[in-house]
Design a protein around this motif. Structure first.
Motif, short mmCIF file in Angstrom:
data_model
loop_
_atom_site.label_atom_id
_atom_site.label_comp_id
_atom_site.label_asym_id
_atom_site.label_seq_id
_atom_site.Cartn_x
_atom_site.Cartn_y
_atom_site.Cartn_z
N MET A 61 -15.93 0.53 13.58
CA MET A 61 -15.37 -0.20 14.72
C MET A 61 -15.73 0.50 16.03
SD MET A 61 -11.58 -1.41 13.68
CE MET A 61 -11.19 -2.18 12.12
N GLN A 62 -15.57 1.85 16.06
CA GLN A 62 -15.84 2.55 17.30
C GLN A 62 -17.33 2.49 17.64
OE1 GLN A 62 -14.53 2.95 19.93
NE2 GLN A 62 -13.39 4.88 20.02
N ARG A 63 -18.15 2.45 16.61
CA ARG A 63 -19.60 2.35 16.89
C ARG A 63 -19.93 0.97 17.46
NH1 ARG A 63 -22.45 3.73 11.72
NH2 ARG A 63 -20.49 4.02 10.62
N VAL A 64 -19.23 -0.07 16.97
CA VAL A 64 -19.40 -1.41 17.56
C VAL A 64 -18.97 -1.38 19.03
CG1 VAL A 64 -18.62 -3.81 17.52
CG2 VAL A 64 -19.17 -2.64 15.38
N ALA A 65 -17.87 -0.65 19.31
CA ALA A 65 -17.39 -0.57 20.69
C ALA A 65 -18.42 0.14 21.58
CB ALA A 65 -16.04 0.16 20.73
N VAL A 66 -19.10 1.13 21.03
CA VAL A 66 -20.14 1.81 21.80
C VAL A 66 -21.29 0.85 22.11
CG1 VAL A 66 -21.90 3.64 21.71
CG2 VAL A 66 -19.58 4.12 20.93
N ALA A 67 -21.66 0.06 21.11
CA ALA A 67 -22.72 -0.94 21.34
C ALA A 67 -22.30 -1.92 22.43
CB ALA A 67 -23.03 -1.68 20.04
N ARG A 68 -21.01 -2.32 22.38
CA ARG A 68 -20.50 -3.26 23.39
C ARG A 68 -20.59 -2.65 24.78
NH1 ARG A 68 -14.30 -4.86 22.86
NH2 ARG A 68 -14.12 -2.63 23.32
N ALA A 69 -20.24 -1.34 24.88
CA ALA A 69 -20.24 -0.68 26.19
C ALA A 69 -21.64 -0.61 26.78
CB ALA A 69 -19.65 0.72 26.05
N LEU A 70 -22.66 -0.55 25.91
CA LEU A 70 -24.02 -0.36 26.40
C LEU A 70 -24.77 -1.67 26.67
CD1 LEU A 70 -24.93 2.63 24.13
CD2 LEU A 70 -25.18 2.61 26.63
N LEU A 71 -24.16 -2.79 26.28
CA LEU A 71 -24.91 -4.05 26.29
C LEU A 71 -25.48 -4.39 27.67
CD1 LEU A 71 -25.88 -6.57 24.80
CD2 LEU A 71 -23.75 -7.68 25.47
N GLN A 72 -24.68 -4.23 28.70
CA GLN A 72 -25.14 -4.69 30.01
C GLN A 72 -25.83 -3.59 30.80
OE1 GLN A 72 -22.64 -7.86 31.88
NE2 GLN A 72 -21.09 -7.10 30.44
N ARG A 73 -26.41 -2.61 30.10
CA ARG A 73 -27.13 -1.49 30.72
C ARG A 73 -26.32 -0.89 31.87
NH1 ARG A 73 -32.27 -1.87 28.78
NH2 ARG A 73 -32.88 -3.95 28.07
N PRO A 74 -25.12 -0.38 31.56
CA PRO A 74 -24.30 0.17 32.63
C PRO A 74 -24.90 1.47 33.15
CG PRO A 74 -23.32 0.69 30.52
CD PRO A 74 -24.50 -0.19 30.23
N GLY A 75 -24.59 1.79 34.40
CA GLY A 75 -25.07 3.05 34.98
C GLY A 75 -24.27 4.23 34.49
N VAL A 76 -23.07 3.97 33.98
CA VAL A 76 -22.25 5.07 33.50
C VAL A 76 -21.45 4.59 32.29
CG1 VAL A 76 -20.40 4.48 35.14
CG2 VAL A 76 -20.42 6.74 34.10
N ILE A 77 -21.26 5.52 31.33
CA ILE A 77 -20.37 5.22 30.21
C ILE A 77 -19.16 6.12 30.34
CG2 ILE A 77 -20.05 5.37 27.72
CD1 ILE A 77 -22.90 4.58 27.37
N VAL A 78 -17.97 5.48 30.30
CA VAL A 78 -16.75 6.26 30.36
C VAL A 78 -16.05 6.07 29.03
CG1 VAL A 78 -14.53 6.58 31.49
CG2 VAL A 78 -16.55 5.98 32.85
N ALA A 79 -15.84 7.19 28.32
CA ALA A 79 -15.21 7.09 27.01
C ALA A 79 -13.91 7.89 27.05
CB ALA A 79 -16.15 7.65 25.94
N ASP A 80 -12.81 7.21 26.72
CA ASP A 80 -11.50 7.85 26.77
C ASP A 80 -11.06 8.17 25.34
OD1 ASP A 80 -9.00 8.75 27.33
OD2 ASP A 80 -8.29 6.93 28.32
N GLU A 81 -11.13 9.44 24.97
CA GLU A 81 -10.79 9.90 23.62
C GLU A 81 -11.48 9.07 22.55
OE1 GLU A 81 -9.24 12.57 23.10
OE2 GLU A 81 -7.72 12.94 24.63
N PRO A 82 -12.79 8.97 22.56
CA PRO A 82 -13.48 8.05 21.64
C PRO A 82 -13.36 8.46 20.18
CG PRO A 82 -15.07 9.46 22.75
CD PRO A 82 -13.74 9.72 23.40
N THR A 83 -13.07 9.75 19.92
CA THR A 83 -13.05 10.20 18.52
C THR A 83 -11.65 10.55 18.04
OG1 THR A 83 -13.44 12.46 19.23
CG2 THR A 83 -15.38 11.14 18.73
N ALA A 84 -10.65 10.41 18.94
CA ALA A 84 -9.33 10.94 18.61
C ALA A 84 -8.67 10.22 17.45
CB ALA A 84 -8.42 10.87 19.83
N SER A 85 -8.99 8.93 17.26
CA SER A 85 -8.31 8.22 16.18
C SER A 85 -9.20 8.11 14.93
CB SER A 85 -7.87 6.84 16.65
OG SER A 85 -9.00 6.05 16.91
N LEU A 86 -10.24 8.95 14.88
CA LEU A 86 -11.16 8.89 13.72
C LEU A 86 -11.08 10.20 12.93
CD1 LEU A 86 -14.30 7.42 15.54
CD2 LEU A 86 -12.47 6.19 14.36
N ASP A 87 -11.47 10.14 11.68
CA ASP A 87 -11.53 11.39 10.92
C ASP A 87 -12.76 12.18 11.38
OD1 ASP A 87 -13.88 10.56 9.47
OD2 ASP A 87 -12.58 9.39 8.15
#
Lengths: 423, 228
Positions: free
Chosen positions: B146-172
């Motif tokens: 799911m989080q990897r899908v969210a990363v793909a979503r964040a990159l879709l529109q070629r943003p100039g910056v990616i802001v990730a808020d605790e991207p790994t905190a809820s994962l093993d």
């Protein structure tokens, strides 16, 4: 956009279904009330159309109209047979037909009358021919008897302990076309057969002109009254000329030649021992009462709707509450505000539209079912139909739905996306 | 690639006298990779909300490549974020009932018509994140997926910056490391600026610059001198 709405509705399908059912039931209630009231009004007005003027013995106008138009069994006083003779020979009268009640067969009322009344009700017969002998009968379109069938008349009705006449068995000769009135359930026989069957002969019964004759009474009279069962010659030819010597009848249907004649005749026969009424007038009075009942029912229906709208508002507020985060996330991902409004509003409005549409369908089905049941027991066709006014009602429902649906959408946008995400 | 400039930023919560965040000057060059660490309540999330325009800023300036987003209306900020900032959140915020692919393209679809190029890019990004069954319903995926899908979503529109808020905190640990790898690799490939709030030392160590917040202020900055 629609994919998202449908995905969301699938997730909350039970809640969505509950909302749709709530709306559908409340809309169905008011649709049924509206349609049914209209059906009763139109149906009874059409049933009364063929009865211009009724003349009966002094008594209840309402009872006279209900008995003659809807063949409701009730004791009606008899009036002097001379009235029939006078009306029959009045130049202002196109048709004056006696109507004699009291007997029944298989639950269908037997009405003594003349061939001219049958022609007035049903200009062409769907089967067979008019009666031409005393022992013959023409049946209404809903009576399940074919020409050639035998009818054993019974005093009163089987439920009220009636007794079968043995003096005569009518033979069906014809059937009327459907009229959409209570007369579709009637068995029409020559009035003279009814008179003779009850031992009424004009000359002998002058002193009984105000005697009660009706289903119950006719039944009672058989035991202990001097009134004897008469002998009827079933093969005797028809005689439809009436004069001052004719026996008494409970009601006479009169078709005046002009409207002015109608009012003059009604006035003339409202004095002394007789009563002239326009059934339409009586029905108008009944509708006024019915109208009051309808306003009450509609008020209840509207009250129900207000409660339902309140319930829906509650449901949507809770719904939006649980979706606060979802809406926050959509905004965080940069979804334009207009899209979010369309999403939230569209989803709710879709539920409203589904509810209103199925409510109208349920309401129509319910009104049709009620009408069908009433028609089966009274033969009076109660047409369930929509009128142009109903469009306003439906448009009103939709407008309210559209307005109510926008509220949660706007509420959802009041806080910042970050606050919504924390919720 | 966006450059971040923050000056005189103060964030207050109603009822609290001291600001929850007070940053006098902060500069992150285009293409920079920043880790923000600090204890709970140190102001990390408030900082992220301020620089992404998720929260209304009433005091100070936050500008990306010269655009001061504190002067934009909330609608304009939403539009700016859609164009320039790819967000990855701790709770994914994916939409159940939709497929992985539909989730990736949802922000675009809700705003306008999806172009053929974007459709292509969405599939490429999903492939790059290792999601094979793009039409599978999102709720049937594992949390790491799911989080990897969210990363793909964040990159879709070629943003100039990616802001990730605790991207790994809820994962093993394994799934978290995979997501961390993915974020680093894709942002480096695309050359995007990357800002990550994290407790995850493994992830923080691998970013070029680390700041640690305490009581709403920058307590430590590994690369302040390098950045200036």
């Amino acid at each position: 956009m629609m994919t998202f709405i449908f995905a969301d509705l699938r997730r909350f399908w039970s809640g969505a279904l509950a909302v749709v059912v709530l709306i559908a039931l409340s809309v169905a209630l008011s649709v049924t009330v509206t349609l049914q009231e209209r059906a009763v009004r139109l149906g009874s007005a059409r049933a009364a159309e063929k009865f211009d003027l009724l003349v009966g013995a002094a008594g209840s106008e309402t009872q006279l109209a209900l008995s003659a138009v809807f063949l409701q069994p009730a004791p009606l006083p008899l009036m002097d047979g001379a009235v029939l003779g006078r009306l029959a020979n009045d130049p202002r009268v196109a048709l004056a037909a006696p109507v004699g009640f009291g007997d029944s067969a298989d639950g269908f009322p037997i009405v003594g009358t003349t061939t001219s009344l049958i022609s007035a009700l049903s200009p062409n017969l769907s089967q067979g021919a008019h009666f031409s002998r005393l022992g013959e009968a023409v049946v209404g379109s809903d009576v399940a008897l074919s020409p050639g069938a035998q009818i054993k008349p019974m005093h009163g009705t089987a439920e009220t302990g009636g007794e079968t006449h043995t003096a005569i068995a009518y033979t069906v000769t014809g059937r009327m076309t459907p009229t959409g009135t209570a007369w579709d359930r009637a068995i029409l026989v020559p009035i003279r057969a009814v008179w003779q069957l009850h031992g009424m002969h004009g000359e002998e019964h002058h002193d009984h002109e105000n005697e009660e004759a009706g289903s119950h009474d006719a039944g009672k009279k058989d035991h202990g009254h001097e009134h004897e069962h008469g002998h009827v010659d079933a093969d005797a030819p028809l005689d439809e000329h009436f004069d001052a010597q004719s026996p008494g009848v409970p009601a006479i249907l009169v078709k005046p030649k002009t409207v002015a004649d109608a009012y003059r005749l009604r006035q003339e026969y409202r004095t002394g021992a007789t009563l002239g009424v326009f059934p339409a007038e009586v029905l108008t009075r009944l509708y006024a009462t019915l109208g009051d009942a309808r306003s009450l029912l509609l008020a209840i229906a509207l009250g129900t709707q207000a409660i339902v709208i309140a319930a829906i508002a509650l449901v949507t507020i809770m719904h939006v509450g649980t979706r606060w985060r979802q809406i926050g996330a959509l905004r965080a991902l940069g979804t334009p505000v207009r899209s979010i409004i369309v999403l939230v509003w569209g989803e709710l409005f879709l539920l409203f539209v589904a509810g209103i549409a199925s409510g109208i369908t349920f309401g129509y089905a319910a009104a049709s079912a009620i009408s069908a049941r009433l028609t089966a027991s009274t033969a009076v066709r109660l047409p369930v139909e929509f009128a142009p006014d109903d469009l306003w009602l439906a448009a009103g429902f939709l407008a309210v739905a559209a307005a109510v649906s926008i509220v949660p959408a706007l509420a959802a946008l009041r806080s910042s996306p970050a606050a919504a995400l924390r919720a | 690639m966006l450059t971040l400039d923050v000056s005189d930023l103060q964030m207050h919560f109603p009822g609290l006298a001291a600001p929850v965040l007070a940053i006098e000057r902060f500069h992150l060059p285009a293409g920079g990779q920043l880790a923000i660490t600090g204890a709970s309540g140190s102001g990390k999330s408030t900082f992220v909300n301020a620089i992404t325009g998720l929260e209304n800023v009433t005091h100070g300036k936050v500008s990306w490549n010269g655009t001061d987003i504190t002067r934009l209306s909330s609608g304009q900020r939403d539009a700016f974020r859609a164009r320039n900032i790819g967000l990855v959140m701790q709770d994914f915020h994916l939409f159940p009932g939709l497929s992985a692919f539909d989730n990736v393209v949802l922000p675009v679809r809700l705003a306008r018509r999806l172009t053929a190029g974007e459709r292509e890019r969405a599939l490429t990004l999903l492939a790059a994140t290792g999601i094979d069954r793009v039409s599978q319903k999102i709720e049937t995926l594992s949390r790491g997926e799911m989080q990897r899908v969210a990363v793909a979503r964040a990159l879709l529109q070629r943003p100039g910056v990616i802001v990730a808020d605790e991207p790994t905190a809820s994962l093993d640990r394994n799934a978290g490391n995979e997501v961390a790898e993915l974020l680093l690799r894709l942002s480096a490939e695309q050359g995007t600026t990357l800002v990550v709030v994290t407790h995850d030392a493994f992830l923080a160590e691998r970013l070029g610059r680390r700041i640690c917040l305490a009581s709403g202020r920058v307590d430590e900055d590994s690369g302040e001198s390098a950045a200036q």
